[in-house]
Design a protein around this motif. Sequence first.
Motif, PDB file in Angstrom:
ATOM      1  N   MET A 119     139.679  68.832 -69.682  1.00 31.27           N
ATOM      2  CA  MET A 119     140.087  67.466 -69.538  1.00 31.27           C
ATOM      3  C   MET A 119     140.856  67.346 -68.262  1.00 31.27           C
ATOM      4  O   MET A 119     141.682  68.173 -67.939  1.00 31.27           O
ATOM      5  N   PRO A 120     140.651  66.299 -67.539  1.00 32.81           N
ATOM      6  CA  PRO A 120     141.388  66.072 -66.313  1.00 32.81           C
ATOM      7  C   PRO A 120     142.867  65.951 -66.577  1.00 32.81           C
ATOM      8  O   PRO A 120     143.306  65.667 -67.667  1.00 32.81           O
ATOM      9  N   PRO A 121     143.703  66.112 -65.503  1.00 36.10           N
ATOM     10  CA  PRO A 121     145.132  66.056 -65.693  1.00 36.10           C
ATOM     11  C   PRO A 121     145.582  64.732 -66.270  1.00 36.10           C
ATOM     12  O   PRO A 121     145.080  63.682 -65.938  1.00 36.10           O
ATOM     13  N   ALA A 122     146.578  64.794 -67.108  1.00 33.91           N
ATOM     14  CA  ALA A 122     146.986  63.624 -67.872  1.00 33.91           C
ATOM     15  C   ALA A 122     148.206  62.929 -67.315  1.00 33.91           C
ATOM     16  O   ALA A 122     148.548  61.851 -67.757  1.00 33.91           O
ATOM     17  N   HIS A 123     148.871  63.508 -66.353  1.00 33.76           N
ATOM     18  CA  HIS A 123     150.065  62.842 -65.855  1.00 33.76           C
ATOM     19  C   HIS A 123     150.281  63.210 -64.398  1.00 33.76           C
ATOM     20  O   HIS A 123     151.085  64.041 -64.059  1.00 33.76           O
TER      21      HIS A 123
ATOM     22  N   LEU B 110     137.978  58.250 -65.812  1.00 34.02           N
ATOM     23  CA  LEU B 110     137.482  59.601 -66.044  1.00 34.02           C
ATOM     24  C   LEU B 110     137.981  60.142 -67.389  1.00 34.02           C
ATOM     25  O   LEU B 110     137.230  60.776 -68.136  1.00 34.02           O
ATOM     26  N   LEU B 111     139.238  59.888 -67.719  1.00 30.05           N
ATOM     27  CA  LEU B 111     139.783  60.338 -68.997  1.00 30.05           C
ATOM     28  C   LEU B 111     139.050  59.685 -70.166  1.00 30.05           C
ATOM     29  O   LEU B 111     138.772  60.334 -71.179  1.00 30.05           O
ATOM     30  N   ASP B 112     138.746  58.395 -70.025  1.00 29.52           N
ATOM     31  CA  ASP B 112     138.011  57.711 -71.088  1.00 29.52           C
ATOM     32  C   ASP B 112     136.611  58.285 -71.257  1.00 29.52           C
ATOM     33  O   ASP B 112     136.119  58.444 -72.382  1.00 29.52           O
ATOM     34  N   LEU B 113     135.944  58.593 -70.143  1.00 28.49           N
ATOM     35  CA  LEU B 113     134.608  59.185 -70.217  1.00 28.49           C
ATOM     36  C   LEU B 113     134.667  60.565 -70.858  1.00 28.49           C
ATOM     37  O   LEU B 113     133.836  60.907 -71.704  1.00 28.49           O
ATOM     38  N   ASP B 114     135.658  61.353 -70.473  1.00 29.99           N
ATOM     39  CA  ASP B 114     135.819  62.677 -71.051  1.00 29.99           C
ATOM     40  C   ASP B 114     136.013  62.579 -72.563  1.00 29.99           C
ATOM     41  O   ASP B 114     135.404  63.331 -73.337  1.00 29.99           O
TER      42      ASP B 114
ATOM     43  N   GLN C  75     123.750  57.554 -70.107  1.00 28.11           N
ATOM     44  CA  GLN C  75     124.486  56.925 -69.011  1.00 28.11           C
ATOM     45  C   GLN C  75     125.931  57.409 -68.982  1.00 28.11           C
ATOM     46  O   GLN C  75     126.530  57.533 -67.908  1.00 28.11           O
ATOM     47  N   THR C  76     126.496  57.691 -70.156  1.00 24.80           N
ATOM     48  CA  THR C  76     127.881  58.155 -70.212  1.00 24.80           C
ATOM     49  C   THR C  76     128.018  59.518 -69.557  1.00 24.80           C
ATOM     50  O   THR C  76     128.950  59.756 -68.769  1.00 24.80           O
ATOM     51  N   VAL C  77     127.094  60.437 -69.852  1.00 23.71           N
ATOM     52  CA  VAL C  77     127.146  61.759 -69.228  1.00 23.71           C
ATOM     53  C   VAL C  77     126.941  61.633 -67.717  1.00 23.71           C
ATOM     54  O   VAL C  77     127.609  62.310 -66.931  1.00 23.71           O
ATOM     55  N   GLY C  78     126.029  60.768 -67.292  1.00 25.50           N
ATOM     56  CA  GLY C  78     125.824  60.562 -65.867  1.00 25.50           C
ATOM     57  C   GLY C  78     127.082  60.071 -65.177  1.00 25.50           C
ATOM     58  O   GLY C  78     127.472  60.578 -64.114  1.00 25.50           O
ATOM     59  N   ALA C  79     127.742  59.079 -65.775  1.00 20.88           N
ATOM     60  CA  ALA C  79     128.979  58.548 -65.194  1.00 20.88           C
ATOM     61  C   ALA C  79     130.077  59.609 -65.200  1.00 20.88           C
ATOM     62  O   ALA C  79     130.860  59.724 -64.250  1.00 20.88           O
ATOM     63  N   TYR C  80     130.128  60.393 -66.266  1.00 21.85           N
ATOM     64  CA  TYR C  80     131.129  61.464 -66.366  1.00 21.85           C
ATOM     65  C   TYR C  80     130.890  62.518 -65.279  1.00 21.85           C
ATOM     66  O   TYR C  80     131.836  62.980 -64.626  1.00 21.85           O
ATOM     67  N   ALA C  81     129.629  62.876 -65.069  1.00 20.71           N
ATOM     68  CA  ALA C  81     129.299  63.843 -64.020  1.00 20.71           C
ATOM     69  C   ALA C  81     129.664  63.297 -62.649  1.00 20.71           C
ATOM     70  O   ALA C  81     130.239  64.011 -61.811  1.00 20.71           O
ATOM     71  N   LEU C  82     129.354  62.032 -62.401  1.00 25.42           N
ATOM     72  CA  LEU C  82     129.646  61.431 -61.097  1.00 25.42           C
ATOM     73  C   LEU C  82     131.147  61.424 -60.822  1.00 25.42           C
ATOM     74  O   LEU C  82     131.602  61.853 -59.754  1.00 25.42           O
TER      75      LEU C  82
END
Length: 297
Positions: free
Chosen positions: A1-5, A26-30, A226-233
């Motif tokens: 997960m990307p950094p949270a703070h 990005l956090l929402d997509l993850d 589409q969600t995985v694509g957006a997450y990858a991007l």
Amino acid sequence: MPPAHPHCSHHGARHCTTQDAGQAELLDLDAEVVAAHIAEITAWLPLDAPPRQIVDLGCGTGAGTFALLGRLPGAQVTAVDSSAGHLQRLSEKARAQGVAERVRTVQADLDEADWPDLGFPDLVWASASMHHMAHPERALRRVHDLLTPGGLFAVVELAGFPRFLPENAPEDRPGLEDRCHAAGDRFHAEHVPHRGADWGPMLTAAGFTVEGERAVTVNIEGAGSQTVGAYALHSMRRLRHSAAHALSPEDLDALDRLLDADSPQCILHRSDLTVRTERTVWTARRTDQTRDRPLNP
């Protein structure tokens, strides 16, 4: 997960607002992509009894908060983050889901020696946030003193950025993702040295009794999603930031084509994406029975 703070104090308000918005997306997509794995981790937690009070440290936009609220319907969550934008987004989600009365948000920089009053939690959850601490040993001691005797601390960390492309992709620069990760790993070794650390010994040194450790492998087919694509991007754009300085001009050109939404080679148009990563969770308990806790460890 990307950094949270993230810490943006030297960048200016406009930059921080833009950075917060991009990171929140990005956090929402993850959270959406790995929801089943987060649920698996919360179900695995060795809870002696259903916790009533939970603290989510470095909560981001609430992936852990909402997973725990769903798993533990009698619990209240105090969600802590340094980003006002993330906390606002989390609060909006809580209202939309009808659980606003079960969520309290606290804006705080967890690198500060003095933490705000976070109550007396039975469970503290920290997902992809501990490795961002400037003084993780001090933060671990603070969590130990924060917990009620017998309370549980769950630390969830990532091995690194997720991977998305086959080894032979892209066709004109095979192995590009591996080279991006190698460059990003060197960058993070210098700037985020605790990423990928073994938290077990540090938890023990902070006074916890480590009860469990588990690696969770994520391998999600992304064809047609589409969600995985957006997450990858979004993820690869973030990786570019840390890797670009070490890439050859040819690699950088190929990466930019993958990240250009107007390019026919954009990662959004690929049908061979997979989400591949690994998360490790450590569970540790406060086993001493004293309730006295120092204000400043």
